[in-house]
Each structure stands twice: as structure tokens, then as C-alpha cells.
Design a protein around this motif. Sequence first.
Motif, PDB file in Angstrom:
ATOM      1  N   PHE A  76      -4.513   4.152 -16.209  1.00 18.08           N
ATOM      2  CA  PHE A  76      -4.889   2.742 -16.133  1.00 18.08           C
ATOM      3  C   PHE A  76      -3.877   1.937 -15.322  1.00 18.08           C
ATOM      4  O   PHE A  76      -4.239   0.953 -14.671  1.00 18.08           O
ATOM      5  N   ILE A  77      -2.613   2.328 -15.363  1.00 20.98           N
ATOM      6  CA  ILE A  77      -1.608   1.643 -14.544  1.00 20.98           C
ATOM      7  C   ILE A  77      -1.930   1.809 -13.060  1.00 20.98           C
ATOM      8  O   ILE A  77      -1.948   0.830 -12.293  1.00 20.98           O
ATOM      9  N   PHE A  78      -2.211   3.047 -12.659  1.00 23.80           N
ATOM     10  CA  PHE A  78      -2.544   3.291 -11.259  1.00 23.80           C
ATOM     11  C   PHE A  78      -3.863   2.607 -10.883  1.00 23.80           C
ATOM     12  O   PHE A  78      -4.012   2.063  -9.778  1.00 23.80           O
ATOM     13  N   PHE A  79      -4.830   2.634 -11.801  1.00 25.23           N
ATOM     14  CA  PHE A  79      -6.108   1.980 -11.525  1.00 25.23           C
ATOM     15  C   PHE A  79      -5.913   0.475 -11.326  1.00 25.23           C
ATOM     16  O   PHE A  79      -6.437  -0.116 -10.383  1.00 25.23           O
ATOM     17  N   GLY A  80      -5.161  -0.142 -12.231  1.00 23.87           N
ATOM     18  CA  GLY A  80      -4.930  -1.584 -12.119  1.00 23.87           C
ATOM     19  C   GLY A  80      -4.177  -1.946 -10.861  1.00 23.87           C
ATOM     20  O   GLY A  80      -4.487  -2.962 -10.198  1.00 23.87           O
ATOM     21  N   TRP A  81      -3.190  -1.138 -10.510  1.00 20.68           N
ATOM     22  CA  TRP A  81      -2.407  -1.360  -9.292  1.00 20.68           C
ATOM     23  C   TRP A  81      -3.305  -1.310  -8.061  1.00 20.68           C
ATOM     24  O   TRP A  81      -3.301  -2.200  -7.206  1.00 20.68           O
ATOM     25  N   GLY A  82      -4.115  -0.244  -7.977  1.00 20.74           N
ATOM     26  CA  GLY A  82      -5.019  -0.107  -6.838  1.00 20.74           C
ATOM     27  C   GLY A  82      -6.088  -1.183  -6.809  1.00 20.74           C
ATOM     28  O   GLY A  82      -6.429  -1.697  -5.741  1.00 20.74           O
ATOM     29  N   ALA A  83      -6.617  -1.556  -7.981  1.00 20.41           N
ATOM     30  CA  ALA A  83      -7.653  -2.584  -8.039  1.00 20.41           C
ATOM     31  C   ALA A  83      -7.111  -3.928  -7.564  1.00 20.41           C
ATOM     32  O   ALA A  83      -7.807  -4.688  -6.875  1.00 20.41           O
ATOM     33  N   ALA A  84      -5.859  -4.233  -7.924  1.00 23.88           N
ATOM     34  CA  ALA A  84      -5.255  -5.501  -7.497  1.00 23.88           C
ATOM     35  C   ALA A  84      -5.152  -5.555  -5.972  1.00 23.88           C
ATOM     36  O   ALA A  84      -5.443  -6.590  -5.348  1.00 23.88           O
ATOM     37  N   ILE A 106       0.831  -1.204   0.000  1.00 18.52           N
ATOM     38  CA  ILE A 106       0.000   0.000   0.000  1.00 18.52           C
ATOM     39  C   ILE A 106       0.864   1.252   0.000  1.00 18.52           C
ATOM     40  O   ILE A 106       0.591   2.227  -0.711  1.00 18.52           O
ATOM     41  N   ASP A 107       1.938   1.243   0.790  1.00  9.98           N
ATOM     42  CA  ASP A 107       2.842   2.398   0.819  1.00  9.98           C
ATOM     43  C   ASP A 107       3.515   2.620  -0.532  1.00  9.98           C
ATOM     44  O   ASP A 107       3.733   3.757  -0.945  1.00  9.98           O
ATOM     45  N   ALA A 108       3.861   1.540  -1.220  1.00 12.91           N
ATOM     46  CA  ALA A 108       4.501   1.679  -2.531  1.00 12.91           C
ATOM     47  C   ALA A 108       3.580   2.406  -3.499  1.00 12.91           C
ATOM     48  O   ALA A 108       4.013   3.305  -4.242  1.00 12.91           O
ATOM     49  N   LEU A 109       2.296   2.041  -3.509  1.00 11.51           N
ATOM     50  CA  LEU A 109       1.339   2.728  -4.383  1.00 11.51           C
ATOM     51  C   LEU A 109       1.179   4.183  -3.958  1.00 11.51           C
ATOM     52  O   LEU A 109       1.181   5.087  -4.801  1.00 11.51           O
ATOM     53  N   PHE A 110       1.064   4.413  -2.654  1.00  4.06           N
ATOM     54  CA  PHE A 110       0.857   5.782  -2.165  1.00  4.06           C
ATOM     55  C   PHE A 110       2.034   6.693  -2.528  1.00  4.06           C
ATOM     56  O   PHE A 110       1.839   7.798  -3.056  1.00  4.06           O
ATOM     57  N   TYR A 111       3.251   6.237  -2.265  1.00  2.00           N
ATOM     58  CA  TYR A 111       4.405   7.091  -2.523  1.00  2.00           C
ATOM     59  C   TYR A 111       4.665   7.262  -4.018  1.00  2.00           C
ATOM     60  O   TYR A 111       5.176   8.306  -4.447  1.00  2.00           O
ATOM     61  N   THR A 112       4.319   6.264  -4.827  1.00  2.00           N
ATOM     62  CA  THR A 112       4.440   6.432  -6.276  1.00  2.00           C
ATOM     63  C   THR A 112       3.463   7.482  -6.774  1.00  2.00           C
ATOM     64  O   THR A 112       3.821   8.344  -7.589  1.00  2.00           O
ATOM     65  N   LEU A 113       2.226   7.417  -6.290  1.00  2.00           N
ATOM     66  CA  LEU A 113       1.240   8.441  -6.648  1.00  2.00           C
ATOM     67  C   LEU A 113       1.680   9.828  -6.176  1.00  2.00           C
ATOM     68  O   LEU A 113       1.540  10.825  -6.901  1.00  2.00           O
ATOM     69  N   LEU A 114       2.227   9.880  -4.968  1.00  2.00           N
ATOM     70  CA  LEU A 114       2.686  11.159  -4.425  1.00  2.00           C
ATOM     71  C   LEU A 114       3.822  11.734  -5.267  1.00  2.00           C
ATOM     72  O   LEU A 114       3.828  12.931  -5.589  1.00  2.00           O
TER      73      LEU A 114
END
Length: 240
Positions: free
Chosen positions: A79-87, A19-27
Amino acid sequence: MSFGIPFFPQEASSEAGRIDALFYTLLAFSAVLGLALAGLVVGYAVKYRVGSKADRTGKRSRSLPLEMSWTIASLVIAFIFFGWGAALFVRRDHPPADALEISGLGKQWMWEFRQPGGQREINELHVPVGKAVVVSLAAQDVIHSFYVPAFRIKQDAVPGRTTHIWFIATQPGRYHLFCAQYCGTQHSEMGGWVIAMAPEQYAAWLNSQGEGETLAASGEKLFRALGCSGCHGASSKVRA
């Protein structure tokens, strides 16, 4: 110097790092894009400020390849971020088949947990490290929310239905448990602890608590006390 602010909170569950990896990548992506746009705004504001000698005679020009490129790139990134979060979202709803199931009840203003052997806890939840744990949540009165920041998990407890949240604690320790849904005048006091223990220590703790009444045993008592068994019991002669 952090001034006591946990810019990088403790990661104490198997899902926290994902979860942190997705958050910091988005940030990081948002920061880069935001700084680039802010730089363009400031640059053009300075260049074309009132009284400047900037050339303003140029004609407006458009580049179809350029516009298509940034539109397609934006779509792909979205779509990359959407797929990452959906997974991650789908994963949180599919606990391992051998997970330990613990019942949790939120009520004004406390948490009550019941271990598989019937051992009860108030505002504390003991779990083994390295073992998947499913907390089956219900609410006695209003909506509550089971929130453990160090595990990066949060799930509402809703009256009239059962919800579920699962995690695998990766480090022994005591981790704050909060109610993240305003539930009344003492909402801010509705807290507790999740206590992660080595498996052998958890087993010893369970043994020291003795055995209590399981949910199945409690349900069976109600089933008979309320007369349900008269029609629905296996040996009943009257059928509902």
C-alpha cells in the motif's frame, strides 16, 4: 565503468527526481527481497542435497504470529508503494493553472507543434525553463506517443481525441523527443528535440519567429468555410 550505458539518466524536469526516487526504491526493495529468497533457496539446496547428513527427522512446525507478521508487513509495504505511485499519477494530470499551453500533432512520421502565438515548429519544441508547460496532443492518422526520457514523461497521441502532458524543464539544453508507439514503417525515424531555454532567450526566440495563425483563428476559418456559421454563428437567423 558504464560502457556508455546511462545507469543514472539525466534528470531535467521537476518530476524526474520524484519518479526516479520511486523507481530506485522499488528496485532496491526488489533486490533485497530477491537476494534473501535466493539465499534461502541456495542454502536449503546445499544443506539438504542428496547424500548430506542433515537432520531430516524434524516435524513440520507453523507459527501463526510469524505468518501474520510477514503477511501484514507485505500488505503495508504494497500500500505504501501504491499510494506513492498513485500520488505521482494524480499529480501528472493536474498541471498548474498558469501553465503555458502548446499544441502538438503527431503524424506519420513527424511532430508538429504550435506555440500560443501561432509559431509552428517541426520536430522541435522550444520551451522556457522554470515554467509549467502543457502539451495538448492529437494524432492525424494512428496512435503516436510523446516521450522525453530526460523529463520522465510519456503520453499517447490518439486520433479523434486530445490528450495532455505537462512538465517543468529545470535545465537549459536539448533533450531527445521520441515516438514510443510503433506507428508504421518509419517509426524509428520519428524523433525530435525539446529545447529548453532561459525565459528571456525563449521570449527572444518567439519574437524572432514572428506571429503565426493560432488554432482558434484556424478553427474560425473552418467554421465559416464549411458553413457552420450559418446556423451556429452569433448573428445567424437560422438555428440548428
